[in-house]
Design a protein around this motif. Sequence first.
Motif, mmCIF file in Angstrom:
data_model
loop_
_atom_site.group_PDB
_atom_site.id
_atom_site.type_symbol
_atom_site.label_atom_id
_atom_site.label_comp_id
_atom_site.label_asym_id
_atom_site.label_seq_id
_atom_site.Cartn_x
_atom_site.Cartn_y
_atom_site.Cartn_z
ATOM 1 N N ASN A 1 0.847 -1.184 0.000
ATOM 2 C CA ASN A 1 0.000 0.000 0.000
ATOM 3 C C ASN A 1 0.884 1.236 0.000
ATOM 4 O OD1 ASN A 1 -1.677 2.181 0.688
ATOM 5 N ND2 ASN A 1 -3.107 0.832 1.746
ATOM 6 N N GLU A 2 0.996 1.871 -1.151
ATOM 7 C CA GLU A 2 1.864 3.048 -1.244
ATOM 8 C C GLU A 2 1.241 4.288 -0.616
ATOM 9 O OE1 GLU A 2 2.096 5.195 -5.266
ATOM 10 O OE2 GLU A 2 1.718 3.102 -5.798
ATOM 11 N N ASP A 3 -0.055 4.245 -0.307
ATOM 12 C CA ASP A 3 -0.710 5.397 0.306
ATOM 13 C C ASP A 3 -0.434 5.508 1.803
ATOM 14 O OD1 ASP A 3 -1.824 6.166 -2.141
ATOM 15 O OD2 ASP A 3 -3.542 4.841 -1.852
ATOM 16 N N ILE A 4 -0.063 4.411 2.437
ATOM 17 C CA ILE A 4 0.313 4.466 3.850
ATOM 18 C C ILE A 4 1.826 4.670 3.867
ATOM 19 C CG2 ILE A 4 0.346 3.257 6.055
ATOM 20 C CD1 ILE A 4 -2.091 1.667 5.093
ATOM 21 N N PHE A 5 2.218 5.907 4.051
ATOM 22 C CA PHE A 5 3.621 6.303 3.913
ATOM 23 C C PHE A 5 3.902 7.435 4.890
ATOM 24 C CE2 PHE A 5 6.689 9.129 1.581
ATOM 25 C CZ PHE A 5 7.796 8.296 1.676
ATOM 26 N N LEU A 6 5.046 7.366 5.537
ATOM 27 C CA LEU A 6 5.433 8.399 6.494
ATOM 28 C C LEU A 6 6.885 8.777 6.214
ATOM 29 C CD1 LEU A 6 4.169 9.935 8.850
ATOM 30 C CD2 LEU A 6 4.980 8.132 10.369
ATOM 31 N N ARG A 7 7.139 10.071 6.148
ATOM 32 C CA ARG A 7 8.480 10.553 5.789
ATOM 33 C C ARG A 7 8.901 11.690 6.703
ATOM 34 N NH1 ARG A 7 9.782 12.035 -0.382
ATOM 35 N NH2 ARG A 7 11.954 11.467 -0.266
ATOM 36 N N TYR A 8 10.157 11.637 7.106
ATOM 37 C CA TYR A 8 10.746 12.676 7.951
ATOM 38 C C TYR A 8 12.113 13.047 7.400
ATOM 39 C CZ TYR A 8 7.179 11.606 11.382
ATOM 40 O OH TYR A 8 5.985 11.423 12.007
ATOM 41 N N GLY A 9 12.528 14.284 7.599
ATOM 42 C CA GLY A 9 13.871 14.739 7.238
ATOM 43 C C GLY A 9 14.802 14.596 8.434
ATOM 44 N N LEU A 10 15.356 13.420 8.616
ATOM 45 C CA LEU A 10 16.176 13.129 9.792
ATOM 46 C C LEU A 10 17.668 13.041 9.490
ATOM 47 C CD1 LEU A 10 13.905 10.326 11.309
ATOM 48 C CD2 LEU A 10 13.893 12.765 11.858
ATOM 49 N N MET A 11 18.035 13.270 8.247
ATOM 50 C CA MET A 11 19.452 13.174 7.888
ATOM 51 C C MET A 11 20.288 14.068 8.793
ATOM 52 S SD MET A 11 19.374 13.023 3.728
ATOM 53 C CE MET A 11 21.107 13.353 3.623
ATOM 54 N N LYS A 12 21.461 13.620 9.090
ATOM 55 C CA LYS A 12 22.436 14.341 9.923
ATOM 56 C C LYS A 12 22.088 14.283 11.416
ATOM 57 C CE LYS A 12 24.252 16.835 6.211
ATOM 58 N NZ LYS A 12 25.239 16.120 5.544
ATOM 59 N N MET A 13 21.002 13.599 11.776
ATOM 60 C CA MET A 13 20.666 13.447 13.194
ATOM 61 C C MET A 13 21.240 12.122 13.686
ATOM 62 S SD MET A 13 16.698 14.779 13.264
ATOM 63 C CE MET A 13 16.485 14.629 15.033
ATOM 64 N N SER A 14 21.691 12.113 14.920
ATOM 65 C CA SER A 14 22.190 10.874 15.523
ATOM 66 C C SER A 14 20.992 10.030 15.974
ATOM 67 C CB SER A 14 23.069 11.200 16.728
ATOM 68 O OG SER A 14 22.254 11.656 17.804
ATOM 69 N N PRO A 15 21.196 8.733 16.196
ATOM 70 C CA PRO A 15 20.104 7.911 16.727
ATOM 71 C C PRO A 15 19.517 8.479 18.025
ATOM 72 C CG PRO A 15 21.802 6.486 15.867
ATOM 73 C CD PRO A 15 22.353 7.896 15.822
ATOM 74 N N ASP A 16 20.346 9.019 18.905
ATOM 75 C CA ASP A 16 19.836 9.608 20.146
ATOM 76 C C ASP A 16 18.968 10.837 19.870
ATOM 77 O OD1 ASP A 16 21.071 7.680 21.715
ATOM 78 O OD2 ASP A 16 22.829 8.923 22.135
ATOM 79 N N GLU A 17 19.376 11.653 18.913
ATOM 80 C CA GLU A 17 18.582 12.835 18.552
ATOM 81 C C GLU A 17 17.249 12.425 17.930
ATOM 82 O OE1 GLU A 17 22.035 16.137 17.557
ATOM 83 O OE2 GLU A 17 21.598 14.569 16.069
#
Length: 186
Positions: A132-148
């Motif tokens: 199902n391509e309509d159930i999609f979630l996107r965030y701009g997390l590049m350059k963040m550490s796993p803790d961040e």
Amino acid sequence: MKFLAISGSGRRASTNTAMLRALSSAAQPDHQVTVYDGIGDLQIFCPDFEAKPLPRSVQDFADLIGQSDGLIIASPEYVRAIPGGLKNAIDWFVSRKEIVHKPVVLMHASQRGDDMLAQLRIVLSTVSSRFNEDIFLRYGLMKMSPDEIEAYFETGRPRAELARFICRLAAHCSYSEPEADVFLSA
């Protein structure tokens, strides 16, 4: 419901893996999200190895997929394409039954990666009748550490979005489709 969240990254400090871990922690008590980050442990696919017994890492992965009600895949883009490790993992299931009727959705941890996402959508719609391509979630997390990333998803709107995403996947999983390949003729 049980969901398997598959990271397409082999990096130890992967933003996609960190995002999937946050998704797992946002799950309500009636939903369980298990994160799979072992893409790099899978043997390179070859049709000669499909006979039983499968390589142990592949069999363990197949068991996780088979025991889940739905799959969530999050992956980086490498050279504008699906990373080799994720494509290898998918190749193992092209002629197997575990993924054919399994609900599958995507998440993405970058504002970039549209070429990879387009390719991944084509591949997943080929191997799963319930992608199902309509159930999609996107965030701009590049350059963040796993803790961040963990801190970002601990409260507020991002955490609520993760919870809604899981509920949408659960609703998609609850919708039943026939699992047999039946062709009706007029």
